[in-house]
Design an enzyme around this catalytic site. Structure first.
Site, PDB file in Angstrom:
ATOM      1  N   HIS A   1      25.285-102.769 -51.011  1.00  0.00           N
ATOM      2  CA  HIS A   1      23.714-102.387 -50.813  1.00  0.00           C
ATOM      3  C   HIS A   1      22.955-102.686 -49.792  1.00  0.00           C
ATOM      4  O   HIS A   1      21.672-102.447 -49.485  1.00  0.00           O
ATOM      5  CB  HIS A   1      22.840-101.901 -52.077  1.00  0.00           C
ATOM      6  CG  HIS A   1      23.739-101.233 -52.916  1.00  0.00           C
ATOM      7  ND1 HIS A   1      23.334 -99.766 -53.166  1.00  0.00           N
ATOM      8  CD2 HIS A   1      24.578-101.363 -54.006  1.00  0.00           C
ATOM      9  CE1 HIS A   1      23.977 -99.290 -54.038  1.00  0.00           C
ATOM     10  NE2 HIS A   1      24.733-100.036 -54.619  1.00  0.00           N
TER      11      HIS A   1
ATOM     12  N   LYS B   1       7.582 -97.970 -51.418  1.00  0.00           N
ATOM     13  CA  LYS B   1       8.813 -98.674 -51.645  1.00  0.00           C
ATOM     14  C   LYS B   1       8.396-100.136 -51.808  1.00  0.00           C
ATOM     15  O   LYS B   1       7.185-100.383 -51.872  1.00  0.00           O
ATOM     16  CB  LYS B   1       9.585 -98.626 -50.324  1.00  0.00           C
ATOM     17  CG  LYS B   1       8.807 -98.787 -49.054  1.00  0.00           C
ATOM     18  CD  LYS B   1       9.831 -98.629 -47.606  1.00  0.00           C
ATOM     19  CE  LYS B   1       9.754 -97.196 -47.160  1.00  0.00           C
ATOM     20  NZ  LYS B   1      11.156 -96.671 -47.227  1.00  0.00           N
ATOM     21  N   ARG B   2       9.426-100.841 -52.149  1.00  0.00           N
ATOM     22  CA  ARG B   2       9.142-102.398 -52.214  1.00  0.00           C
ATOM     23  C   ARG B   2       8.623-102.909 -50.816  1.00  0.00           C
ATOM     24  O   ARG B   2       8.713-102.411 -49.996  1.00  0.00           O
ATOM     25  CB  ARG B   2      10.669-103.222 -52.532  1.00  0.00           C
ATOM     26  CG  ARG B   2      11.080-103.049 -53.943  1.00  0.00           C
ATOM     27  CD  ARG B   2      10.148-103.654 -54.744  1.00  0.00           C
ATOM     28  NE  ARG B   2      10.432-105.095 -54.896  1.00  0.00           N
ATOM     29  CZ  ARG B   2      10.840-105.746 -56.051  1.00  0.00           C
ATOM     30  NH1 ARG B   2      10.864-104.933 -57.078  1.00  0.00           N
ATOM     31  NH2 ARG B   2      10.935-106.980 -55.915  1.00  0.00           N
TER      32      ARG B   2
ATOM     33  N   LYS C   1      11.030-103.822 -44.234  1.00  0.00           N
ATOM     34  CA  LYS C   1      10.373-102.419 -44.250  1.00  0.00           C
ATOM     35  C   LYS C   1       9.187-102.080 -43.544  1.00  0.00           C
ATOM     36  O   LYS C   1       8.945-100.960 -43.197  1.00  0.00           O
ATOM     37  CB  LYS C   1      10.185-101.981 -45.740  1.00  0.00           C
ATOM     38  CG  LYS C   1      11.623-101.951 -46.610  1.00  0.00           C
ATOM     39  CD  LYS C   1      11.263-101.907 -48.233  1.00  0.00           C
ATOM     40  CE  LYS C   1      12.439-102.193 -48.893  1.00  0.00           C
ATOM     41  NZ  LYS C   1      13.517-101.068 -49.069  1.00  0.00           N
TER      42      LYS C   1
ATOM     43  N   THR D   1      16.378 -94.215 -50.217  1.00  0.00           N
ATOM     44  CA  THR D   1      16.594 -92.921 -50.845  1.00  0.00           C
ATOM     45  C   THR D   1      15.320 -92.220 -51.243  1.00  0.00           C
ATOM     46  O   THR D   1      15.044 -91.148 -51.415  1.00  0.00           O
ATOM     47  CB  THR D   1      17.134 -93.160 -52.481  1.00  0.00           C
ATOM     48  OG1 THR D   1      16.352 -94.484 -53.011  1.00  0.00           O
ATOM     49  CG2 THR D   1      18.637 -93.587 -52.438  1.00  0.00           C
TER      50      THR D   1
ATOM     51  N   LYS E   1      13.587 -88.304 -50.976  1.00  0.00           N
ATOM     52  CA  LYS E   1      12.810 -87.756 -52.171  1.00  0.00           C
ATOM     53  C   LYS E   1      11.664 -86.854 -51.495  1.00  0.00           C
ATOM     54  O   LYS E   1      11.376 -86.008 -51.718  1.00  0.00           O
ATOM     55  CB  LYS E   1      12.451 -88.695 -53.044  1.00  0.00           C
ATOM     56  CG  LYS E   1      13.727 -89.341 -54.158  1.00  0.00           C
ATOM     57  CD  LYS E   1      13.143 -90.518 -54.849  1.00  0.00           C
ATOM     58  CE  LYS E   1      14.486 -91.015 -55.279  1.00  0.00           C
ATOM     59  NZ  LYS E   1      14.307 -92.513 -55.482  1.00  0.00           N
TER      60      LYS E   1
END
Ligand code: 4GP
Length: 836
Positions: free
Chosen positions: A379, A570-571, A576, A678, A682
């Site tokens: 992952h 998100k985290r 990111k 992911t 969504k």
């Protein structure tokens, strides 16, 4: 004793005329109402004056569980009778989210439950909010496991999710003065109606000590592990109900207990308190979930957790196998065991130990079974996230496993040498033991050597895996590698989260789309229908209103649902790049201040996400978002056109409000760093447009939806690598872009931190002098792309068209598609229809 006399008991008839069977399993309003009333009385037992909303939640949950129990037992019996191969999904995390709403949906009894509660004077929506969600995961990988359980049951595949019953899940996040504060997640405080304790399903797990060699009766040399400690794992089962089918699978989580009688030494010498202390140590094993992005935390205990749950799970599989009368040699025909990242990869060694030391199989046979059994999903490519364990620590905890690893490694490296003779550098690179610096066990290598199938989670990621971290393994065994692009369950993340859209889709497509997402393509034709677009917009706006109400209640920030909702949840992580988003916001803010007449599309910038408690930079980024929010939201020059909000405690429950309310989905990681994502899926499902880099599954999202319906910007993976190779100097980006310079100076000046110039210095310095994730290199392209977004938003009709096309073309990202691929290409597991 003679066997008990068989007597037939007639089902009692209640005052409502319902039989007991109906009360436990009936799906009609009257049966559900009676069931709730019964559970209030017999399971909870508060007098009417003391009955709380939570009691209604609990009673309804128990009533729903009864219905699932009926299906669950039939599923277990069917799987046993049909002797089907079973998927065992081993994962240190299962981020299930609230159960009640989802189980009502999957059982198809939402309306009945609503009516039953209404007759009791209660509102289902309010009762649903009472549920404390089990936060047994950090983020992506844990939620993926939960989506996969939903699809496995829905696709009628026999499956068990094996994991850890953490007493404290991921911390609850509060925001204090803009900073993240971590609050212990006491999710079991008021009990958990969904789990069924199985104290009789228990396995013993050894720790520490040493090994001894002996000769068995047949004259073979064998090894005995003399542990220092034994911990007992007991099972807690949560039924996981498929959608629209009777299949109901099992999530089996292990909880650690002390073995009372083990330390008789202490008891015998009267050292009762020493014995109690040992008990406490044993029970800490499953106390708390560790963050996934703090490299050094809780090392010792974390390895203990991993071994504990993996050992319980494999022992459990062997036990069930022997109950079924199947010889151990057939293990791999009955079980497909998937390693969700390297966390459970000690399973490769544990299965060898169980087969060779305990079942006395010979090594080659045991190894063939092991490799045929396991599959490994990677992952992440981030080097700091690739697990390794220091050798001394590993040896102290798992002495027998280290011996087995040495033997696996010896045989494996012989194979490498045979294939690539003379290439000792390759041998060193591939070894299961890392020898540069502190010696360590490399868990990703162990997983790769011990699995017949290895996969990444998006096309780009799987390619990068083959070209980088697992390159040598790819060259050795190309046939083991494949891609399995992630997916998300459309039941929870569309049907449940977005009831307005669900109703419209049902009207337009019928009711099969949640299990046949390719049908969504039929919406493409509707994108050109103005009346349909109007309905689409009305639903989005209602969802935005719902989120705005939630945000107002939790932050005191008031957002206008007619604005563009631009969302990044998100985290919090540097790769990111939440801070890139902030740089754009500050840019826009400055532009508005300098040019009050500027025509911009009014926007609400919404963030959410937790930072690992020890991740300094991530916590500063949260503070920065909140600092910028405080300044902008209070500035009358701009706050009629832009606002910023940070939603505290991002979790599955509030995610269900957030995804359906988004117009724009921020997927702006540095290319090559996000394995898949992911959340991006969504958002797409719910009709948000994506602004993103060519990273992870964004690439495939753009392929599906069409380049014209996706806002692309930024460096590609190759360009990122090229720049890094050539030597990246963020100061060059600043020198050549005066707007960027001003933005960084403004942040550095204390403008967003009430004049305290210290607070964000570390963030600005990091970007200026190091910028490992190329935030500044992508800044100009990102800001320019955001201008295209603003322009596109002005054309409401076309925006809505694009929004509809996003949903219409999201079918590929259903977890059903992903699970079918795993079943067909890795696990070889067939459906089993369950009848009641
Ligand atoms: C995450 C990845 O960061 C994310 O890209 C991916 O979508 C998700 O796994 C599921 O595959 N990784 C983790 C982790 O959550 O702990 O490494």
């Amino acid at each position: 004793k003679p066997p008990p006399k068989q007597i037939k008991i007639a089902p009692p008839v209640t005052t409502t005329g319902l039989t007991d069977v109906d009360v436990r399993s009936g799906m009609q309003v009257a049966a559900l109402k009676q069931a709730v009333t019964d559970h209030l009385r017999y399971s909870i037992g508060h007098p009417p004056v003391a009955t709380t909303l939570h009691d209604y939640y609990y009673a309804l949950a128990l009533a729903v569980r009864d219905r699932m129990q009926h299906r669950w037992l039939n599923t277990l019996q069917t799987n046993f009778d049909l002797k089907r191969k079973i998927v065992c999904y081993l994962s240190a995390e299962f981020l299930m989210g609230p159960h009640l709403g989802n189980n009502l949906l999957n059982l198809g009894i939402e309306q009945e439950a609503r009516a039953a509660l209404a007759e009791l004077g209660q509102d289902l929506d309010i009762v649903l909010e009472c549920e404390e969600e089990p936060g047994l995961g950090n983020g992506g990988l844990g939620r993926l496991a939960a989506c996969y359980l939903d699809s496995l049951a829905t696709l009628q595949r026999p499956a068990v999710g094996y994991g850890i019953r953490y007493e404290f899940g991921i911390f609850d996040q509060e925001i204090h003065d803009g900073w993240q504060a971590e609050i212990t997640d006491k999710w079991l405080r008021y009990g958990n109606p969904w789990e069924i304790a199985k104290p009789e399903v228990a396995h013993y797990v050894n720790w520490g000590g040493h090994t001894e060699y002996y000769r068995d009766e047949a004259g073979n040399d064998r090894v005995r592990w003399m542990p220092y400690r034994v911990v007992k794992g007991t099972a807690y089962d949560t039924p996981t109900q498929g959608y629209g089918v009777n299949n109901c699978n099992t999530l089996r989580l292990w909880s650690a207990e002390a073995v009372e009688s083990f330390d008789f030494q202490a008891f015998n010498t009267g050292d009762y308190y020493q014995a109690v202390e040992d008990k406490i140590i044993s029970e800490t094993v499953t106390k708390v979930l560790y963050p996934n992005d703090e490299p050094q935390i809780g090392k010792h205990l974390r390895l203990g957790q991993q071994y504990f749950f993996v050992s319980c799970s494999l022992q459990n599989m062997l036990h069930i196998l022997s109950l079924s009368g199947v010889p151990v040699e057939n293990f791999a025909e009955r079980y497909a065991v998937q390693l969700n990242d390297t966390h459970p990869s000690i399973g490769v060694v544990e299965l060898m130990r169980l087969l060779v030391d305990e079942r006395r199989l010979d090594w080659d046979k045991a190894w063939a079974i092991t490799v045929q059994t396991f599959g490994y999903t990677n992952h992440t490519l981030l080097p700091e996230a690739l697990e390794t364990w220091p050798l001394p620590m590993f040896q102290a905890l798992l002495p027998r496993h280290l011996e087995i690893i040495y033997e696996i490694n010896r045989r494996f490296l012989d194979e490498v040498r045979a294939r690539f003779s003379g290439d000792e550098a390759r041998v060193a690179r591939m070894s299961l033991i890392g020898e540069e610096g502190e010696k360590c066990v490399r868990m990703a290598h162990l997983a790769a050597v011990g699995s017949h199938a290895i996969n990444g989670v998006a096309a780009l990621h799987s390619d990068l895996l083959k070209a980088s971290v697992l390159k040598d393994f790819y060259e050795m065994w190309p046939e083991r590698f494949s891609n399995k692009t992630n997916g998300v369950t459309p039941r929870r993340f569309l049907a449940l989260a977005n009831p307005g859209l669900r109703a419209l889709l049902n009207e337009a497509l019928g009711e099969q789309w949640p299990v046949n997402m390719e049908q969504l393509h039929q919406l493409e034709a509707k994108a050109d229908d103005a009346a349909f677009r109007r309905k689409w917009r009305a639903i989005k706006e209602a969802n935005k209103k719902r989120l705005a109400d939630y945000i107002l209640a939790h932050t005191d920030i008031e957002l206008d649902p007619t604005w563009l909702f631009d969302i990044q949840v998100k985290r919090i992580h540097e790769y990111k790049r939440q801070h890139l988003n902030v740089l754009h916001i500050v840019t826009l803010y400055r532009r508005l201040k300098e040019n009050p007449g500027l025509n911009i599309s009014p926007r609400a910038f919404i963030f959410g996400g937790k930072a690992a408690p020890g991740y300094f930079m991530a916590k500063r980024i949260i503070k920065l978002i909140n600092g910028v929010a405080e300044t902008i939201n209070a500035d009358p020059d701009v706050n009629t056109r832009m606002k910023v909000a940070f939603v505290p405690n991002f979790n599955v429950q509030n995610a269900q409000l957030i995804y359906p309310a988004a117009d724009l989905s921020e997927q702006i990681s540095t290319a090559g760093k996000e394995a898949s994502g992911t959340g991006n899926m969504k958002f797409m499902l719910n009709g948000a447009l994506t602004i993103g880099t060519l990273d992870g599954a964004n690439v495939e999202i753009r392929e599906e939806v069409g380049a014209e319906n996706f806002f692309l910007f930024g460096l590609t993976t190759e360009e990122v690598e090229h720049i890094k190779r050539e030597g990246y100097h963020p100061t060059d980006c600043i020198a050549s872009n005066s707007e960027l310079r001003t933005v960084l100076e403004l942040i550095n000046s204390g403008y967003f931190s009430r004049g305290d110039a210290e607070v964000f210095r570390s963030v600005v310095n990091n970007l200026t002098y190091s910028d490992p994730f190329l935030v500044l290199a992508d800044y100009a392209a990102y800001v320019a792309c955001q201008e295209r977004v603003s322009a596109a938003w002005q054309d409401k009709e076309n925006w809505t068209r694009m929004s509809i096309l996003n949903t219409a073309r999201s079918g590929k990202f259903s977890s059903d598609r992903a699970i079918r691929e795993y079943c067909d290409e890795i696990w070889n597991v067939q459906p089993a229809t369950v009848k009641l």
